[in-house]
Design an enzyme around this catalytic site. Structure first.
Site, PDB file in Angstrom:
ATOM      1  CE  LYS A  79      -4.005   2.035   2.462  1.00 54.15           C
ATOM      2  NZ  LYS A  79      -4.850   1.962   3.665  1.00 54.15           N
ATOM      3  CB  SER A 154      -8.000   4.224   2.732  1.00 56.22           C
ATOM      4  OG  SER A 154      -7.149   3.491   3.604  1.00 56.22           O
ATOM      5  CB  SER A 178      -8.304   1.447   5.622  1.00 58.35           C
ATOM      6  OG  SER A 178      -8.943   2.690   5.734  1.00 58.35           O
TER       7      SER A 178
END
Ligand SMILES: [Mg+2]
Ligand SMILES: [Zn+2]
Lengths: 504, 502, 86
Positions: A79, A154, A178
């Site tokens: 990420k 997210s 997330s």
């Protein structure tokens, strides 16, 4: 070798060890897959140009007889919230476009040390603010199950990457859901560890007291394997726990036998009634509970009266901490700088931050600045911290009577891109069931519970355990996963539509 | 220039109330929240810009602070030396404001839970009066980086074209010591401010927690001043004069503010609550930033750090290690050394107590040690704009005095040797040897010089023999000149008188 | 502006409306946050986490300046500063 990409990380690791597959082949296969489908999915913000080189190095070491860690040679998506020395780290923000970190996040360093091969950086909501990855400054990620829908957020990029077989493993971060909510909408597995269980050093901070880094995978065992690599004490993170953690992979393997469900007490929260969820989500959840019960688990209704204040408390604490954490993006030491003719440094900072931050980031910074300001601190931030205490008390009471708590991982299946983008409040309610864990620091896992009967999209079930009891989640998660996969006749992702074309 | 009221007149009408905030840079090896070298420790002095930095100090994305254990211990020691209570649990907080010298745009400090609180410090004024200053709190925090303003004529922020930032100082451990409002100092308020600053410096130095060099900014002071009409209950509006970083300056700045505020108030004006800047060159303060909403620092508990909860054992261990308080020590030394009030104040006010003590410990008599340090060394230091203690070591001063006591050097020669030592030519004996400065103690050489002088001034011996002993002075002078001063005048005189009796 | 973001008029208008809605929604925290409830700032309570006072890895000057938008040979450069130190 077209099937390499559909192997789980555990299976791939086995083939790498036996020599059936080389890491270079596996890495190339995933790079090819990315090249093939990521134009449509857009899970990646950056793809490594030296992943194969890294993989060859692992292969050479293996050939030389070196005793390598279990996951050595397995590709990993990272990420973009995690800083890396060899790829840009932007947190999906324009303000960090092209930023090169002089150091690796601890979890990335540990992954490299374990021989994992970073493939690239995955898309996310800017600075991890969002539940749909639509707030990325570099365009949204698309859900592999339906390209018109959101992949969650997210960490939509990491979840979509593993769901689209672009990577077997990914790293995510979870501040209010997330990792778990994207897992829910993409039919994948996501774990938010106990706060402090995994180092935050090198994770670009959103809300320091809520953020946790964790694994994003297709199976519970894979999550355990990755968690074993990244977890444990890090002296660079003062909030990192010194707990001696058991092997989570071992816990997952133990759970897969299903025995652990016998006599397991599963709490279901009274204050989260079915009518608060999309019918397809509620039914999938009830079906999963029935499966647990059939395997010998006991379903117990528990009360968590303060959960209803969790979202409000979260949207005070998060913006408050974020407004401070994001103050460093000021155009002085790194990142974007907008030129202002004759402007003072104050002008340059203000114009840069206006140009560099997207609307959701600005919204939360302003909200947080307001919540912390002298006249409002007690009413807002101070009260939110008290709600946190109450939610911890809710958990403590509940866990006195049950081993784990189960909830649907999110209120709805994947909604359409653009559907909620102009309605921040309804966007915020997406994290209704995931937020309490972050406020209390307890671990959570989301695993696929099936497809919603009403729209055919994936649904996840979330299990929560007391702090430090992450292993329990792996045992229970793996047990349910085994029963469900068995019932489905194969992994849920086998039912996802094939992705055609959409070259990157 | 602002209108100023005569100081005595100002004190007739108004009562001054002062408050002092002193920042002490700790001399730990690493910074408060990172493992970077600490430029406030001699080990890392003089490093090039931005070479003592880590991701934490630059506020790089993903970086996180960690607390330096030694900085906590030193902060507790300082708190104890200030007579403070040590909080069983204290917390770090973020003080949020944007400024380019702050890597994160917040300063990690302590807010509602400082590590030390409620103490007092005995401050000795120049005439020996003891004044007790009440301490509100002492808290841990980090220093900011250093800005250099470029362009514009003054090097100041106003009119600068751009500024350069060096983050070496960012993260240096600080203890900020805040006094309660100080009442009752009256006309001696400026003097008290000065003496207080000196006392804090002395305490920090005696604890060994800071290099405590004011000229390097290791100890810095903000001075709050307000006036209230005599008899009034309510405190007046205060100003905060920032960064007055020498003892002399703080005295001048407080005095200036009293006179400036008195003139405004007497004229019916009001004082603006603001920060002010001290100008060393003109001896004035100028207005800075008025209090505004920018002062809403939005403090909140630092989520990246955890509470500091020192154990009772640790606190007692540190308390047991506290050196004698400077005020107590001063009283003891004064008695031990047998100095008069004036002599002792000379030493103490010059910040020379430690070096004098060390010189005595190295073998010099108290009076000799005192004379060297308050006399010649201070004179040379002033001329060189340096601290006396930096000029020469106490051991060398003691050795120098021993050479005088042994008759190897006259006072005058000893001063030349001192210059040699300061110039780095070695220890006193090495300078004596290298420069050939020892007193000529060979009587043969002296007698030969006396005979030469007597031959040149034949009438002198007659005068001496006739009872005019003082006439020997002319011969002594000639001999000293011939020996280039390296003779003991008393011995020369003896030899002349022996000759006259022969 | 405390957040140091120069918003356009349009942004101010849209943000104000959204923020009002959000704030009125989140203000409900005060309903249960009574004075007898302690505040929690860390989810997992720890204390006295310290680092030994030993110098560690620092950045090289090149690394320190590598992302700087503007710098001279060894320092970061910013345009004129209007405000003063705090
Ligand atoms: Mg101050
Ligand atoms: Zn301070």
């Amino acid at each position: 070798m077209g099937d390499i990409i559909r192997l789980t990380a555990a299976e791939l690791a086995e083939k790498l060890r036996s020599g059936d597959v080389s890491s270079a082949e596996a890495t190339q296969a995933h790079l090819d897959r990315i090249a093939q489908v990521d134009g449509d999915v857009h899970a990646f913000l950056h793809v490594s140009d030296h992943a194969v080189e890294t993989a060859r190095d692992i292969d050479a070491r293996r050939l030389a007889g070196e005793d390598l860690p279990e996951l050595a040679g397995v590709p990993l998506a990272v990420k973009d919230v995690l800083v890396t020395t060899d790829m840009p780290s932007t947190s999906a923000s324009k303000i960090l476009e092209g930023y090169m970190s002089p150091y690796d996040a601890t979890v990335v360093a540990r992954a490299r040390a374990a021989g994992l091969v970073p493939l690239g950086k995955t898309n996310m909501d800017e600075f991890a603010m969002g539940s749909s990855t639509e707030h990325s400054a570099y365009g949204p990620t698309h859900n592999p199950w339906d390209l018109d829908r959101i992949p969650g957020g997210s960490g939509g990029g990491s979840a979509a990457a593993v769901a689209a077989f672009e990577a077997p493993l990914a790293l995510g971060s979870d501040t209010g859901g997330s990792i778990r909510q994207p897992a829910h909408v993409t039919g994948t597995v996501g774990v938010k560890p106990t706060y402090g269980g995994v180092s935050r050093y090198g994770a670009i901070a959103l809300a320091s007291s809520l953020d946790q880094v964790g694994p994003v995978t297709r199976t519970v065992l894979d999550a355990g394997l990755l968690h074993d690599v990244i977890g444990g004490h890090d002296p660079h993170d003062a909030t990192s726990l010194t707990t001696e953690w058991p092997s989570f992979a071992a816990a997952a393997r133990e759970g897969a036998s299903g025995e652990v469900l016998r006599g397991l007490r599963v709490g279901v929260v009274k204050e989260l009634p079915d009518d608060g969820f999309q019918p397809g989500v509620a039914r999938s959840f009830r079906d999963a509970l029935a499966t647990l019960e059939a395997a010998g688990a006991e379903i117990v209704e528990i009360s968590a009266p303060n959960f209803e204040y969790a979202v409000a408390a979260y949207y005070l604490i998060l913006p408050a901490e974020a407004s401070s954490n994001l103050a460093k993006f000021d155009s002085v030491r790194f990142g974007l700088r907008s030129e202002v003719a004759g402007g003072t440094v104050e002008d340059v900072m203000s114009v840069t931050r206006d140009a560099g931050f997207g609307p959701e980031v600005k919204r939360r910074i302003i909200l947080g600045t307001y919540a912390l300001s002298a006249g409002y601190y007690d009413a807002y931030y101070g009260s939110a911290q008290k709600v946190r205490t109450l939610i911890q008390q809710d958990f403590a009471r509940a866990f006195a009577g049950v081993d784990v708590i189960a909830t649907p991982s999110a209120p709805t299946t994947a909604f359409r891109l653009g559907e909620k983008i102009d309605d921040p409040l309804s966007m915020y309610l997406n994290d209704l069931t995931t937020i309490p864990a972050n406020l209390a620091g307890v671990p959570g896992i989301s695993i696929p519970s099936g497809l919603a009967h009403d729209d055919g999209l994936p649904v996840g079930i979330q299990f929560l355990a007391p702090a430090h009891e992450d292993a329990r989640l792996y045992r229970v998660g793996a047990a349910l996963e085994a029963l469900l996969v068995d019932a489905w006749g194969g992994p849920l992702l086998d039912r996802a539509p094939a992705l055609e074309g959409g070259a990157r | 220039m602002a209108a100023l009221m005569d100081y005595d007149k100002a004190l007739e009408i108004f009562e001054p109330v002062i408050g002092l905030e002193v920042h002490v840079e700790l001399n730990t090896r690493t910074k408060m929240f990172s493992a970077s070298g600490n430029p406030a420790n001699d080990e890392f002095q003089g490093a090039g810009p931005n070479t003592l930095v880590s991701p934490v100090d630059l506020g790089l994305p993903g970086s996180m602070p960690t607390v330096n254990a030694e900085a906590v211990r030193k902060s507790i020691s300082l708190g104890l030396a200030l007579g403070c209570s040590i909080a069983p649990s204290s917390r770090f907080a973020r003080k949020n404001y944007f400024y380019p010298d702050l890597g994160k745009n917040y300063q990690i400090s302590q807010y509602d839970e400082p590590i030390a609180f409620e103490g007092s410090v005995e401050v000795e004024l120049e005439d020996g009066t003891i004044f007790t200053v009440p301490i509100e709190r002492a808290h841990m925090e980090e220093d900011a980086g250093k800005l250099t303003h470029v362009g514009g004529s003054t090097g100041r922020i106003q009119g600068a074209d751009h500024s350069l930032v060096d983050y070496n100082r960012a993260g240096v451990p600080l203890v900020e010591i805040v006094t309660h409002p100080i009442f009752g100092a009256e006309h001696r308020a400026p003097e008290l401010a000065k003496a207080y600053l000196g006392t804090i410096r002395d305490i920090a130095r005696s604890l060994g927690i800071s290099e405590a060099r004011m000229e390097r900014g290791n100890v810095r002071c903000d001075a709050n001043v307000s006036l209230r009409p005599r008899g009034a209950e309510k405190l007046g509006t205060r100003t905060e004069t920032k960064n007055v970083n020498s003892m002399r300056s703080v005295e001048r700045a407080v005095r200036y503010e009293i006179r400036r505020q008195a003139a405004i108030l007497a004229d019916g004006g009001t004082i603006t609550q603001e920060t002010r800047h001290w100008h060393e060159d003109t001896g004035e303060t100028s207005p800075g930033r008025p209090k505004s909403d920018a002062d809403d620092y939005r403090y909140f508990p630092e989520p990246d750090l955890l509470p500091v909860a020192p154990s009772e054992e640790l606190i007692e261990e540190l308390r047991a290690q506290l050196p004698e308080a400077p005020a107590v020590k001063r009283r003891r030394l004064k008695a031990e050394w047998g100095f008069t009030d004036l002599e002792f104040q000379d030493v103490a006010n010059g910040g020379l107590t430690d070096v004098v003590e060390q010189t005595i410990a190295a073998g010099a008599a108290p009076q000799s040690a005192r004379k060297w340090w308050t006399g010649e060394i201070t004179r040379l230091a002033n001329a060189a704009d340096r601290e006396p203690a930096d000029m020469v070591s106490p051991a060398h001063v003691a050795q120098l005095q021993q050479l005088v006591d042994a008759g190897t050097l006259t006072d005058k020669l000893a001063r030349q040797v001192l210059e040699g030592v300061i110039a780095g030519e070695g220890d006193p004996q090495q300078v004596v040897d290298a420069r050939g400065l020892a007193v000529v103690s060979d009587d043969g050489a002296l007698i030969a010089a006396i005979d030469d002088a007597l031959a040149a001034q034949p009438d002198v011996m007659e005068k001496i023999k006739g009872g005019k002993v003082q006439a020997a002075g002319a011969i002594i002078g000639a001999v000293m000149k011939a020996m280039k001063g390296q003779a003991d005048a008393a011995r020369v005189r003896e030899l002349i008188l022996e000759r006259a009796q022969a | 502006m405390l957040a140091r973001i120069q918003l356009s008029d349009d942004e101010v208008t849209s943000l104000t409306g959204e923020l009002d809605a959000i704030v009125s929604n989140i203000a409900k925290v005060s309903e249960v946050a009574t004075s007898d409830v302690a505040a929690t700032s860390h989810p997992i309570p720890l204390q006295n986490v310290f680092r030994p006072d030993e110098p560690g890895q620092m950045l090289t000057l090149e690394q320190a300046l590598q992302n700087a938008p503007d710098a001279d040979s060894d320092r970061f450069r910013v345009t004129a500063i209007l405000g003063e130190e705090q």
